[in-house]
Design a protein around this motif. Sequence first.
Motif, PDB file in Angstrom:
ATOM      1  N   ALA A   1      40.525  31.898  39.590  1.00  0.00           N
ATOM      2  CA  ALA A   1      40.648  32.366  40.974  1.00  0.00           C
ATOM      3  C   ALA A   1      40.226  33.824  41.090  1.00  0.00           C
ATOM      4  O   ALA A   1      39.531  34.213  42.049  1.00  0.00           O
ATOM      5  N   PHE A   2      40.622  34.617  40.128  1.00  0.00           N
ATOM      6  CA  PHE A   2      40.238  36.032  40.075  1.00  0.00           C
ATOM      7  C   PHE A   2      38.713  36.166  40.054  1.00  0.00           C
ATOM      8  O   PHE A   2      38.129  36.956  40.811  1.00  0.00           O
ATOM      9  N   ALA A   3      38.055  35.367  39.213  1.00  0.00           N
ATOM     10  CA  ALA A   3      36.587  35.398  39.137  1.00  0.00           C
ATOM     11  C   ALA A   3      35.954  34.965  40.454  1.00  0.00           C
ATOM     12  O   ALA A   3      34.964  35.558  40.908  1.00  0.00           O
ATOM     13  N   GLU A   4      36.506  33.943  41.089  1.00  0.00           N
ATOM     14  CA  GLU A   4      35.973  33.481  42.371  1.00  0.00           C
ATOM     15  C   GLU A   4      36.085  34.566  43.445  1.00  0.00           C
ATOM     16  O   GLU A   4      35.164  34.778  44.243  1.00  0.00           O
TER      17      GLU A   4
ATOM     18  N   LEU B   1      31.468  36.606  34.517  1.00  0.00           N
ATOM     19  CA  LEU B   1      31.674  37.993  34.881  1.00  0.00           C
ATOM     20  C   LEU B   1      31.033  38.933  33.869  1.00  0.00           C
ATOM     21  O   LEU B   1      30.866  38.585  32.697  1.00  0.00           O
ATOM     22  N   ASP B   2      30.690  40.106  34.321  1.00  0.00           N
ATOM     23  CA  ASP B   2      30.155  41.168  33.462  1.00  0.00           C
ATOM     24  C   ASP B   2      31.334  42.017  33.024  1.00  0.00           C
ATOM     25  O   ASP B   2      31.759  42.931  33.723  1.00  0.00           O
ATOM     26  N   ALA B   3      31.899  41.682  31.854  1.00  0.00           N
ATOM     27  CA  ALA B   3      33.195  42.221  31.452  1.00  0.00           C
ATOM     28  C   ALA B   3      33.064  43.293  30.386  1.00  0.00           C
ATOM     29  O   ALA B   3      32.278  43.162  29.443  1.00  0.00           O
ATOM     30  N   VAL B   4      33.883  44.341  30.529  1.00  0.00           N
ATOM     31  CA  VAL B   4      34.053  45.350  29.488  1.00  0.00           C
ATOM     32  C   VAL B   4      35.537  45.388  29.131  1.00  0.00           C
ATOM     33  O   VAL B   4      36.400  45.387  30.005  1.00  0.00           O
ATOM     34  N   GLY B   5      35.835  45.376  27.835  1.00  0.00           N
ATOM     35  CA  GLY B   5      37.205  45.489  27.368  1.00  0.00           C
ATOM     36  C   GLY B   5      37.513  46.925  26.993  1.00  0.00           C
ATOM     37  O   GLY B   5      36.714  47.583  26.313  1.00  0.00           O
ATOM     38  N   ILE B   6      38.669  47.409  27.423  1.00  0.00           N
ATOM     39  CA  ILE B   6      39.093  48.785  27.174  1.00  0.00           C
ATOM     40  C   ILE B   6      40.479  48.759  26.545  1.00  0.00           C
ATOM     41  O   ILE B   6      41.381  48.077  27.049  1.00  0.00           O
TER      42      ILE B   6
ATOM     43  N   LEU C   1      33.625  49.091  40.055  1.00  0.00           N
ATOM     44  CA  LEU C   1      34.035  47.797  39.512  1.00  0.00           C
ATOM     45  C   LEU C   1      34.367  46.792  40.605  1.00  0.00           C
ATOM     46  O   LEU C   1      34.975  47.125  41.623  1.00  0.00           O
ATOM     47  N   GLY C   2      34.017  45.542  40.340  1.00  0.00           N
ATOM     48  CA  GLY C   2      34.441  44.463  41.216  1.00  0.00           C
ATOM     49  C   GLY C   2      35.840  43.978  40.897  1.00  0.00           C
ATOM     50  O   GLY C   2      36.483  43.338  41.730  1.00  0.00           O
ATOM     51  N   GLY C   3      36.328  44.249  39.683  1.00  0.00           N
ATOM     52  CA  GLY C   3      37.647  43.782  39.302  1.00  0.00           C
ATOM     53  C   GLY C   3      38.251  44.592  38.174  1.00  0.00           C
ATOM     54  O   GLY C   3      37.535  45.178  37.355  1.00  0.00           O
ATOM     55  N   VAL C   4      39.564  44.632  38.148  1.00  0.00           N
ATOM     56  CA  VAL C   4      40.345  45.194  37.040  1.00  0.00           C
ATOM     57  C   VAL C   4      41.408  44.170  36.672  1.00  0.00           C
ATOM     58  O   VAL C   4      42.134  43.676  37.543  1.00  0.00           O
TER      59      VAL C   4
ATOM     60  N   GLY D   1      37.406  45.175  45.970  1.00  0.00           N
ATOM     61  CA  GLY D   1      37.569  44.822  44.565  1.00  0.00           C
ATOM     62  C   GLY D   1      38.934  44.233  44.273  1.00  0.00           C
ATOM     63  O   GLY D   1      39.925  44.521  44.958  1.00  0.00           O
ATOM     64  N   GLN D   2      38.992  43.409  43.235  1.00  0.00           N
ATOM     65  CA  GLN D   2      40.181  42.621  42.900  1.00  0.00           C
ATOM     66  C   GLN D   2      40.946  43.197  41.712  1.00  0.00           C
ATOM     67  O   GLN D   2      40.336  43.689  40.748  1.00  0.00           O
ATOM     68  N   LEU D   3      42.269  43.111  41.769  1.00  0.00           N
ATOM     69  CA  LEU D   3      43.149  43.508  40.669  1.00  0.00           C
ATOM     70  C   LEU D   3      44.045  42.339  40.317  1.00  0.00           C
ATOM     71  O   LEU D   3      44.609  41.687  41.200  1.00  0.00           O
ATOM     72  N   MET D   4      44.191  42.077  39.012  1.00  0.00           N
ATOM     73  CA  MET D   4      45.134  41.059  38.545  1.00  0.00           C
ATOM     74  C   MET D   4      46.006  41.658  37.463  1.00  0.00           C
ATOM     75  O   MET D   4      45.508  42.271  36.510  1.00  0.00           O
ATOM     76  N   LEU D   5      47.316  41.489  37.617  1.00  0.00           N
ATOM     77  CA  LEU D   5      48.302  41.959  36.647  1.00  0.00           C
ATOM     78  C   LEU D   5      49.080  40.774  36.088  1.00  0.00           C
ATOM     79  O   LEU D   5      49.365  39.815  36.806  1.00  0.00           O
ATOM     80  N   GLY D   6      49.452  40.874  34.807  1.00  0.00           N
ATOM     81  CA  GLY D   6      50.376  39.924  34.191  1.00  0.00           C
ATOM     82  C   GLY D   6      51.460  40.691  33.464  1.00  0.00           C
ATOM     83  O   GLY D   6      51.182  41.735  32.853  1.00  0.00           O
TER      84      GLY D   6
END
Length: 218
Positions: free
Chosen positions: A41-44, A73-78, A112-115, A144-149
């Motif tokens: 859903a986050f990707a959509e 997605l074009d992802a970078v891990g930090i 960024l489109g997402g975090v 832009g979208q944010l998702m937390l867990g």
Amino acid sequence: MSEAPFIAAARAAYDATAEPYAEAVPGKLADMPLDRALFGAFAELMRANQNTTVADVGCGPGHVTDLLCGLGLDAVGIDLSPRMIEVARRRYPKPRFEVGSMLDLDLPDGGLGGVLAFYSIIHLPWTERPRAFAEFHRVLTPGGQLMLGFQIGDERRHHDEAFGKPIDLAWYRQQPGEVAELLRDSGFDVRTTVVTEPEEGQAVRHGHILARKPATAA
């Protein structure tokens, strides 16, 4: 400027446990269908905003960053831990991985489109959450979208051992309503809060929040 002790402690703990953590944790995603559905859903939502660049903040050994790439997605891990980043680069050649802190991201404003912060705000002292959420807001494009867990609770826990290695690591549980209010104070629109009951082997409920940086200024 001297580094905050909690940052140094988290880095040291994950440097010390990077290899066994990387062996143990990635496979658990197979038993997390709801989490995988939320990633979808986050990707959509990101694709709907026509920006698929996403930062996986606190990426650990990179398994979720790689999953995000698999979702297109074009992802970078930090991650704070240089050792975790070494492991991630070795295991997952497709994403880009960088050492960094969620409190001071080396990223431009509004790019960024997402975090995604998937169980990584749990090592922030509660008083530092507004600072992190402001940084997430800064780097996101409008819409832009944010998702937390996170794990749900009110307590601060401490770990002095993990994977047979001595560590010194604080662990902060969260209340979804409080996190949502802090996000609103940081300028986010909270879109969805999901609370799941403990699965077998889990002690507490888990929370997920999807939020958005408004597309236009209020």
